[in-house]
Design an enzyme around this catalytic site. Sequence first.
Site, PDB file in Angstrom:
ATOM      1  N   CYS A   1      -5.662  -2.706   2.801  1.00  0.00           N
ATOM      2  CA  CYS A   1      -5.461  -2.522   4.335  1.00  0.00           C
ATOM      3  C   CYS A   1      -6.719  -2.589   5.012  1.00  0.00           C
ATOM      4  O   CYS A   1      -7.138  -3.799   5.397  1.00  0.00           O
ATOM      5  CB  CYS A   1      -4.953  -0.957   4.430  1.00  0.00           C
ATOM      6  SG  CYS A   1      -4.294  -0.757   6.118  1.00  0.00           S
TER       7      CYS A   1
ATOM      8  N   GLU B   1       0.804  -1.236  -0.108  1.00  0.00           N
ATOM      9  CA  GLU B   1      -0.002  -0.027   0.001  1.00  0.00           C
ATOM     10  C   GLU B   1       0.869   1.338  -0.105  1.00  0.00           C
ATOM     11  O   GLU B   1       1.758   1.307   0.584  1.00  0.00           O
ATOM     12  CB  GLU B   1      -0.896   0.121   1.135  1.00  0.00           C
ATOM     13  CG  GLU B   1      -1.756   1.274   1.357  1.00  0.00           C
ATOM     14  CD  GLU B   1      -2.529   1.217   2.590  1.00  0.00           C
ATOM     15  OE1 GLU B   1      -3.484   2.069   2.692  1.00  0.00           O
ATOM     16  OE2 GLU B   1      -2.189   0.541   3.635  1.00  0.00           O
TER      17      GLU B   1
ATOM     18  N   LYS C   1      -9.738   2.487  -3.412  1.00  0.00           N
ATOM     19  CA  LYS C   1     -10.100   1.870  -2.048  1.00  0.00           C
ATOM     20  C   LYS C   1     -11.690   2.470  -1.586  1.00  0.00           C
ATOM     21  O   LYS C   1     -11.866   3.392  -1.913  1.00  0.00           O
ATOM     22  CB  LYS C   1      -9.180   2.161  -0.806  1.00  0.00           C
ATOM     23  CG  LYS C   1      -9.512   1.865   0.349  1.00  0.00           C
ATOM     24  CD  LYS C   1      -8.546   2.147   1.430  1.00  0.00           C
ATOM     25  CE  LYS C   1      -8.551   1.471   2.968  1.00  0.00           C
ATOM     26  NZ  LYS C   1      -7.707   1.981   3.627  1.00  0.00           N
TER      27      LYS C   1
END
Length: 498
Positions: A367, A250, A315
């Site tokens: 994440c 990430e 995301k």
Amino acid sequence: MGALLSGALGVLAFSPFDYWPLALVSLLGLCFTSLNVPPGQAAKTAFVWAMGLFLPGLWWIHVSMTMFGGIPLPGAFLLVALLAAYLSLYSALALWLTNRCAGQQPLRALLVFPVLMILADWLRGWVMTGFPWLWFGYSQLEGPLAGLAPILGVQGISWLLLFSAGAFWLLLQRQRRLLPLILSLALWGLAFGAGQLQWVSPTQASRFALVQGNIAQSLKWQPGQLEQSLDRHFSLTKPLTEADVVIWPESALPSSEQHLAPWLKQVDGFMRERGQALLSGIVTRPDQESVYNAVIALGQTQDPYQPENGNRYYKQQLVPIGEFVPFGDLLRPIAPFFNLPMSSFSRGGQDQPDIEAAGRHFSVAICYEVAFPSLVRGNMKADTDYLLTVSNDTWFGQSIGPWQHQQIARMRALELGRPLIRATNNGVTLVTDEKGRIQASLPQFEANVLSVEVMGTRGLTPYARFGSAPLLLLLAGSLLCAAWLSRRRGLQFRAVIR
């Protein structure tokens, strides 16, 4: 004190401790302190029990506050305590309702208690974008109940733990009710047997190389660090000639995609010449109004790299405070913590396609997203070969947070029957098979590469196919049984007084 200690004991059931039987012990303590008592007392003791779980279990959050947010340790303690208190309200409400509904009927409490606790978990995983951490089902990844995850999901395991704790409580209350305990033990046996089933089929193996750059978070966004980050990731990648897919974590590169576009084109050409694919986390700014936390594909993909090309993932589930600040106009002036780098992200859309690389399909979770079962399930497609999650847990140092995070990620592999590829900046970098069992991993806090061959899978587990619908039917059935018992008792009472 007993409620507080039994709650704290539950933390040891989770990773990195992994004493999974302690989950049952902790929940049994909750039953003894909060069932078959007046509703107000139940709410108070359940709140204390939950504080015992959440305050030490989430204490790792303070690392980001003190090391990177400029908040003194006492202030960080207060903020974590406030978060723990907020999360504890859900357990308190569940036990208040349990005793309100069950009255002095222990058997009815046994049926209602697990249902309301699961609903409380779901609520705290949804309200204000949610924080679905420390669900007890995660603690059973190494235990005999893990086989229930591909059928009912992680909360199916939580339900059985809660029901089992209630059954033990009922027996120890001298109720002489053996049937619930026998049923509980039978369900444990069925869960263990289900763990031996193979819900999906292997397809073809791919060779992966996961680059763990181990760049300190305190240095990552400093002036002059960009060139060192680019050099480290590329130098670790150059020797990896045998990999089909190389993965960087990430926000591996501390700059925007648009700023790095010329360099990314060179990397794309380099990977194409070698017949390899590269997947990398990166921050992208497609326009002046939007900034996304993304994963992009380079190299062996359908088309040469162009900024904002289609083979990417944005995301969807953002981290409160870290990636967006609720009531930012009010909170940002209070402390530097609310002005962390890159704390104003935009949300990606739903129904994004898999990323394709080296002929394989990757369902991506960035994440924090991996903690949301319905989101990861919704992202996965029938032709997905692998689950891919990239993360940067350097915010939390040498705490237990990254270990809890990897445990959550591994549960997604077990639920959905897909191998998990997890690339991080400083650990825990790992790959699992379709049952969430670790095949290979890297030590934390070192720059290294994890090279491993992983077999892809196809097919759908019951949970992947039906989601939480079977569990909802189970919960509804339990509530109907409780209602029937109440009605039956009422009829018996009226017959007596006549």
